[in-house]
Design a protein around this motif. Structure first.
Motif, short mmCIF file in Angstrom:
data_model
loop_
_atom_site.label_atom_id
_atom_site.label_comp_id
_atom_site.label_asym_id
_atom_site.label_seq_id
_atom_site.Cartn_x
_atom_site.Cartn_y
_atom_site.Cartn_z
N ASN A 11 -0.14 -10.49 -10.13
CA ASN A 11 -0.15 -9.13 -9.57
C ASN A 11 -1.03 -9.05 -8.33
N GLY A 12 -0.51 -8.38 -7.32
CA GLY A 12 -1.21 -8.27 -6.04
C GLY A 12 -2.11 -7.06 -5.92
N PRO A 13 -2.48 -6.76 -4.68
CA PRO A 13 -3.54 -5.78 -4.40
C PRO A 13 -3.25 -4.37 -4.89
N ASN A 14 -4.30 -3.76 -5.36
CA ASN A 14 -4.35 -2.36 -5.82
C ASN A 14 -3.75 -2.13 -7.20
N LEU A 15 -3.10 -3.16 -7.76
CA LEU A 15 -2.47 -2.94 -9.08
C LEU A 15 -3.50 -2.82 -10.20
N ASN A 16 -4.77 -3.18 -9.91
CA ASN A 16 -5.85 -2.91 -10.88
C ASN A 16 -6.10 -1.40 -11.03
N ARG A 17 -5.53 -0.60 -10.13
CA ARG A 17 -5.69 0.87 -10.18
C ARG A 17 -4.57 1.54 -10.96
N LEU A 18 -3.67 0.73 -11.49
CA LEU A 18 -2.50 1.26 -12.20
C LEU A 18 -2.92 2.23 -13.31
N GLY A 19 -2.22 3.34 -13.40
CA GLY A 19 -2.50 4.34 -14.44
C GLY A 19 -3.63 5.28 -14.07
N LYS A 20 -4.30 5.00 -12.95
CA LYS A 20 -5.47 5.80 -12.57
C LYS A 20 -5.21 6.64 -11.33
N ARG A 21 -4.27 6.23 -10.50
CA ARG A 21 -3.94 6.94 -9.25
C ARG A 21 -2.41 6.98 -9.09
N GLU A 22 -1.91 7.97 -8.37
CA GLU A 22 -0.49 8.09 -8.03
C GLU A 22 0.45 7.86 -9.22
N PRO A 23 0.21 8.55 -10.35
CA PRO A 23 1.09 8.34 -11.51
C PRO A 23 2.54 8.74 -11.25
N GLU A 24 2.75 9.63 -10.26
CA GLU A 24 4.12 10.06 -9.95
C GLU A 24 4.95 8.89 -9.39
N ILE A 25 4.28 7.90 -8.81
CA ILE A 25 5.00 6.71 -8.29
C ILE A 25 4.90 5.56 -9.28
N TYR A 26 3.68 5.32 -9.80
CA TYR A 26 3.45 4.08 -10.57
C TYR A 26 3.28 4.30 -12.08
N GLY A 27 3.36 5.55 -12.54
CA GLY A 27 3.28 5.82 -13.97
C GLY A 27 1.85 5.94 -14.48
N HIS A 28 1.73 6.11 -15.79
CA HIS A 28 0.42 6.35 -16.44
C HIS A 28 -0.13 5.11 -17.13
N THR A 29 0.66 4.05 -17.17
CA THR A 29 0.26 2.84 -17.91
C THR A 29 -0.77 2.05 -17.11
N THR A 30 -1.83 1.60 -17.77
CA THR A 30 -2.85 0.81 -17.07
C THR A 30 -2.43 -0.67 -17.02
N LEU A 31 -3.13 -1.43 -16.18
CA LEU A 31 -2.80 -2.85 -16.07
C LEU A 31 -3.09 -3.59 -17.38
N ALA A 32 -4.13 -3.15 -18.10
CA ALA A 32 -4.44 -3.78 -19.40
C ALA A 32 -3.27 -3.54 -20.37
N GLU A 33 -2.70 -2.33 -20.32
CA GLU A 33 -1.54 -2.05 -21.18
C GLU A 33 -0.31 -2.85 -20.74
#
Ligand code: CA2
Length: 149
Positions: A11-33
């Motif tokens: 996984n590349g840049p910024n994906l560690n922020r998954l589930g924490k920002r822009e959920p309308e584009i990237y969803g609510h799931t975190t990278l750990a999930e």
């Protein structure tokens, strides 16, 4: 019984922020999930899951996949998809299947997200399924490997 070779999920840049920002584009799931989802989809096959904001680290993991004889690579290169000839060159050296994955449908987005360099060496591309796309990608990879293609 012969040992199963690992699948790499990179996984590349910024994906560690998954589930924490822009959920309308990237969803609510975190990278750990996402990682847990990938491990469950891989079943008994070993899986190495990594994320970095640094291009060279991703290249080093691709080299590790080559040197350790990985079965396949699932990669969401994030913004490096559109900029990194270095990642493209590293992936070209990997002899197995490569699945390029995007959470969003990059083709529905702004023009800067349309021209993937990585697609030029990808076996398959999955985009637009949200974080569940990782599950689909790992299942597709395991099926592909079982069929011996
Ligand atoms: O849809 C995808 O998976 C992308 O690879 C994500 C990249 C984007 O540059 C690609 O075009 C498509 C951006 C990742 C940003 O990740 C964030 C995660 C949470 C919050 C903010 C950004």
């Amino acid at each position: 019984m012969t040992e199963l070779k690992p699948i790499f999920v990179l996984n590349g840049p910024n994906l560690n922020r998954l589930g924490k920002r822009e959920p309308e584009i990237y969803g609510h799931t975190t990278l750990a999930e996402v990682e847990a989802m990938c491990r469950s989809a891989a079943g008994t096959r070993p899986l190495r899951f990594h994320q970095s904001n640094i291009e060279g680290e991703i290249i080093n993991w691709i080299h590790e996949a080559i040197d350790d004889g990985a079965a396949g690579i699932v990669i969401n290169p994030a913004a490096f998809t559109f900029t990194s000839i270095a990642i493209l060159d590293a992936l070209k050296q990997f002899p197995g299947p490569i699945i390029e994955l995007h959470i969003s449908n990059i083709h529905r987005r702004e023009a800067i997200y349309h021209n993937s360099l990585v697609s030029k060496v990808a076996t398959a591309v999955i985009a637009g399924l949200g974080p569940e796309g990782y599950d689909v990608a790992v299942l597709a990879m395991t099926g592909h490997l079982l069929r011996g293609k």
